[in-house]
Every structure is written in C-alpha cells, then in structure tokens.
Scaffold this motif. Structure first.
Motif, mmCIF file in Angstrom:
data_model
loop_
_atom_site.group_PDB
_atom_site.id
_atom_site.type_symbol
_atom_site.label_atom_id
_atom_site.label_comp_id
_atom_site.label_asym_id
_atom_site.label_seq_id
_atom_site.Cartn_x
_atom_site.Cartn_y
_atom_site.Cartn_z
ATOM 1 N N PRO A 80 59.655 35.881 21.217
ATOM 2 C CA PRO A 80 58.327 35.787 20.443
ATOM 3 C C PRO A 80 57.693 34.402 20.191
ATOM 4 C CG PRO A 80 60.262 36.611 19.099
ATOM 5 C CD PRO A 80 60.901 36.495 20.475
ATOM 6 N N ASN A 81 58.740 33.467 20.159
ATOM 7 C CA ASN A 81 57.928 32.253 19.613
ATOM 8 C C ASN A 81 57.393 31.823 21.119
ATOM 9 O OD1 ASN A 81 57.665 30.285 17.874
ATOM 10 N ND2 ASN A 81 59.458 28.838 18.686
ATOM 11 N N LEU A 82 57.993 31.907 22.133
ATOM 12 C CA LEU A 82 57.206 31.650 23.463
ATOM 13 C C LEU A 82 55.615 32.152 23.731
ATOM 14 C CD1 LEU A 82 60.010 32.044 26.237
ATOM 15 C CD2 LEU A 82 58.619 29.814 25.689
ATOM 16 N N ALA A 83 55.868 33.530 22.951
ATOM 17 C CA ALA A 83 54.269 34.049 23.017
ATOM 18 C C ALA A 83 53.593 33.877 21.807
ATOM 19 C CB ALA A 83 54.828 35.688 22.673
ATOM 20 N N ARG A 84 54.192 33.356 20.744
ATOM 21 C CA ARG A 84 53.472 32.764 19.638
ATOM 22 C C ARG A 84 52.879 31.416 20.089
ATOM 23 N NH1 ARG A 84 55.455 30.223 14.012
ATOM 24 N NH2 ARG A 84 56.352 28.426 15.530
ATOM 25 N N GLU A 85 53.592 30.580 20.491
ATOM 26 C CA GLU A 85 53.106 29.161 20.707
ATOM 27 C C GLU A 85 52.266 29.180 22.082
ATOM 28 O OE1 GLU A 85 53.229 26.612 18.845
ATOM 29 O OE2 GLU A 85 54.972 26.903 17.494
ATOM 30 N N GLY A 86 52.682 29.993 22.861
ATOM 31 C CA GLY A 86 51.959 30.127 24.246
ATOM 32 C C GLY A 86 50.613 30.588 23.945
ATOM 33 N N VAL A 87 50.459 31.756 23.320
ATOM 34 C CA VAL A 87 49.202 32.563 23.034
ATOM 35 C C VAL A 87 48.105 31.501 22.234
ATOM 36 C CG1 VAL A 87 48.226 34.257 21.682
ATOM 37 C CG2 VAL A 87 49.701 34.718 23.298
ATOM 38 N N PHE A 88 48.898 30.937 21.142
ATOM 39 C CA PHE A 88 48.094 30.218 20.182
ATOM 40 C C PHE A 88 47.387 28.949 21.016
ATOM 41 C CE2 PHE A 88 47.396 26.377 17.715
ATOM 42 C CZ PHE A 88 46.498 26.832 16.399
ATOM 43 N N LEU A 138 44.699 34.522 14.605
ATOM 44 C CA LEU A 138 44.900 35.959 14.663
ATOM 45 C C LEU A 138 45.447 36.711 15.724
ATOM 46 C CD1 LEU A 138 40.993 36.710 13.671
ATOM 47 C CD2 LEU A 138 43.147 37.347 12.259
ATOM 48 N N CYS A 139 45.363 35.969 17.123
ATOM 49 C CA CYS A 139 46.026 36.554 18.175
ATOM 50 C C CYS A 139 47.460 36.275 18.070
ATOM 51 C CB CYS A 139 45.447 35.686 19.555
ATOM 52 S SG CYS A 139 43.804 35.855 19.845
ATOM 53 N N ASN A 140 47.908 35.193 17.431
ATOM 54 C CA ASN A 140 49.639 35.126 17.757
ATOM 55 C C ASN A 140 50.078 35.443 16.415
ATOM 56 O OD1 ASN A 140 49.240 33.047 15.673
ATOM 57 N ND2 ASN A 140 50.337 31.697 16.672
ATOM 58 N N TYR A 141 49.545 35.975 15.360
ATOM 59 C CA TYR A 141 50.315 36.303 14.086
ATOM 60 C C TYR A 141 51.312 37.186 14.343
ATOM 61 C CZ TYR A 141 50.708 35.779 9.210
ATOM 62 O OH TYR A 141 51.309 35.479 8.087
ATOM 63 N N PRO A 142 51.121 38.315 15.028
ATOM 64 C CA PRO A 142 52.084 39.489 15.259
ATOM 65 C C PRO A 142 53.372 38.857 15.853
ATOM 66 C CG PRO A 142 49.973 40.186 15.950
ATOM 67 C CD PRO A 142 49.671 38.674 15.768
ATOM 68 N N PHE A 143 53.215 37.779 16.765
ATOM 69 C CA PHE A 143 54.388 37.164 17.385
ATOM 70 C C PHE A 143 55.313 36.549 16.425
ATOM 71 C CE2 PHE A 143 51.156 37.319 20.839
ATOM 72 C CZ PHE A 143 51.676 38.401 21.513
ATOM 73 N N ASP A 144 54.403 35.870 15.362
ATOM 74 C CA ASP A 144 55.110 35.026 14.427
ATOM 75 C C ASP A 144 56.000 35.936 13.325
ATOM 76 O OD1 ASP A 144 55.521 32.465 12.916
ATOM 77 O OD2 ASP A 144 54.360 33.403 11.453
ATOM 78 N N ALA A 145 55.397 37.077 13.210
ATOM 79 C CA ALA A 145 55.967 38.042 12.361
ATOM 80 C C ALA A 145 57.442 38.454 12.945
ATOM 81 C CB ALA A 145 55.114 39.265 12.031
ATOM 82 N N VAL A 146 57.446 38.870 14.308
ATOM 83 C CA VAL A 146 58.422 39.498 14.900
ATOM 84 C C VAL A 146 59.637 37.924 14.892
ATOM 85 C CG1 VAL A 146 59.335 40.030 17.405
ATOM 86 C CG2 VAL A 146 57.300 41.153 16.365
ATOM 87 N N LYS A 147 59.163 36.912 15.334
ATOM 88 C CA LYS A 147 60.028 35.838 15.311
ATOM 89 C C LYS A 147 60.710 35.665 14.063
ATOM 90 C CE LYS A 147 58.690 31.678 14.554
ATOM 91 N NZ LYS A 147 59.459 31.483 13.291
ATOM 92 N N THR A 148 60.276 35.836 12.982
ATOM 93 C CA THR A 148 60.635 35.418 11.582
ATOM 94 C C THR A 148 61.827 36.634 11.260
ATOM 95 O OG1 THR A 148 58.589 34.342 11.062
ATOM 96 C CG2 THR A 148 60.020 35.099 9.056
ATOM 97 N N VAL A 149 61.327 37.623 11.700
ATOM 98 C CA VAL A 149 62.297 38.578 11.392
ATOM 99 C C VAL A 149 63.601 38.754 12.118
ATOM 100 C CG1 VAL A 149 62.869 41.414 11.676
ATOM 101 C CG2 VAL A 149 60.817 40.454 10.603
ATOM 102 N N GLY A 175 55.306 49.746 7.644
ATOM 103 C CA GLY A 175 53.819 49.895 7.440
ATOM 104 C C GLY A 175 53.013 49.835 8.544
ATOM 105 N N GLY A 176 53.468 50.127 9.714
ATOM 106 C CA GLY A 176 52.371 50.351 10.710
ATOM 107 C C GLY A 176 51.895 49.127 11.354
ATOM 108 N N TRP A 177 50.846 49.237 12.013
ATOM 109 C CA TRP A 177 50.507 47.906 12.841
ATOM 110 C C TRP A 177 50.102 46.902 11.943
ATOM 111 C CZ3 TRP A 177 45.488 46.232 12.374
ATOM 112 C CH2 TRP A 177 44.250 47.298 11.985
ATOM 113 N N ARG A 178 49.299 47.026 10.805
ATOM 114 C CA ARG A 178 49.224 46.272 9.693
ATOM 115 C C ARG A 178 50.214 45.239 9.217
ATOM 116 N NH1 ARG A 178 45.513 50.606 7.249
ATOM 117 N NH2 ARG A 178 43.396 50.366 8.386
ATOM 118 N N ARG A 179 51.398 45.730 9.329
ATOM 119 C CA ARG A 179 52.481 44.725 8.790
ATOM 120 C C ARG A 179 52.495 43.635 9.628
ATOM 121 N NH1 ARG A 179 54.467 45.350 3.797
ATOM 122 N NH2 ARG A 179 56.358 44.804 4.465
ATOM 123 N N PHE A 180 52.084 43.690 10.978
ATOM 124 C CA PHE A 180 52.463 42.511 11.794
ATOM 125 C C PHE A 180 51.305 41.232 11.399
ATOM 126 C CE2 PHE A 180 53.910 46.140 14.485
ATOM 127 C CZ PHE A 180 54.857 45.425 14.959
#
Length: 183
Positions: A80-88, A138-149, A175-180
């Motif tokens: 997820p960090n590859l996705a987070r940094e790459g997408v950002f 906004l685009c990379n925040y979900p990846f950050d949430a997954v990486k942190t968990v 909490g559904g998709w909003r939790r990302f």
C-alpha cells in the motif's frame, strides 16, 4: 511536434511521478514503520502511566530479533505504501505539469505572444501546487490508511502479521468506505 517520442510531455510527467513515488516508498516504508512503532510505544506508556521514552533499541529488540532470529517487519505495508507514494507523486506532478502548461498557453493566447517562456508568478505556483497537492492526497489517503493498519499490526491476535486483505477488510468493516478517508 516530435511524433517519434514514446510519451508526450504530460504522460512523461505522470510516469516519472509514479516511478519517483515507488523510489520514495523504498525509503519511507521502513521509516514509517519505525515511527508508528515508536508512537504506539509512547501511547502504551502513557496509558499505563509509565514514563514516556522513545527507545529505538527496545523497538528493534522487540520486533526485529524474535526468538533469536532476524525478522524484517519494517517492510510491512510496502504494497500500500508503493501505491500511496506512487499515486501521490504521479497525481501531483502530472496535474501540476498539465495545469501549469495550460496556464502558460492561456497567458500566451491572452497576451498575443507566440513564444513566451516566462516562468509563472509565485502566487500562481502556490495556487497550482496547493490544488494539485490536495487532489493527490485525496487520491492516496486510502492507501495510507491501509499501510498504517498493516504497520501498526492491528490484528485480532498479536502473533499474526496483518495482510493487505485483512487491513482492507478491517478498515471497511469498521465503518465502510468512509473509514478509508478518516484522518
């Protein structure tokens, strides 16, 4: 225009941003893992009313040297960090390049100038940077949430490593998709 170019200028900025983000992830994944472990350690000490102290050696002993064997948990969350940094970086650099070029073209058109290589003024650069940075986050925040968990090891049992699938399910189930996008 050079028709033999593999990618146009805008596509090149997107691809360069993606690879730049991937490179950054190789450094930021272990750094983020250590930061999260230190934050969790400090939080635990505060909750147990113990003196708070950041001790990297205890984190290393506790997580890296288990049962006398070497483990490398600091790359947990790499995907997820590859996705987070790459997408950002891709979104930020790609959008910045595209928008700043559009502003320059519009300025040339409005001024009736054929060839104007004047740089953008500071206010315009700040505005474009702020806008593209916000879009990238906004685009990379979900990846950050997954990486942190994954890096926090927030699983049902302390002995199992949190997988990508487990992290995504855990966030969604809480909490559904909003939790990302929870900050």
């Amino acid at each position: 225009a050079n028709q033999s170019a593999l990618l146009d200028e805008n596509s090149s900025a997107l691809v360069a941003g993606l690879f730049s983000g991937f490179s950054t992830a190789c450094i930021s994944t272990p750094a983020d893992w250590f930061k999260i472990q230190a934050q969790m350690s400090l939080s635990k000490n505060i909750n147990e009313k113990q003196p708070t102290r950041y001790d990297i050696s205890s984190i290393v002993r506790r997580h890296i040297m288990k049962d006398g064997k070497f483990h490398a948990p600091f790359f947990n969350g790499m995907t997820p960090n590859l996705a987070r940094e790459g997408v950002f970086t891709m979104v930020y650099l790609g959008m910045y390049d595209r928008i700043s070029n559009a502003v320059k073209v519009r300025r040339r058109h409005d001024n009736g100038v054929v060839d104007d290589d004047q740089p953008l003024d500071m206010g315009t650069v700040v505005f474009i940077s702020s806008f593209t940075g916000a879009c990238a986050w906004l685009c990379n925040y979900p990846f950050d949430a997954v990486k942190t968990v994954m890096q926090a090891g927030l699983s049902s049992t302390q002995n199992e490593r949190v997988t990508l699938r487990c992290a995504i399910q855990s966030i969604y189930n809480s909490g559904g998709w909003r939790r990302f996008f929870r900050g």
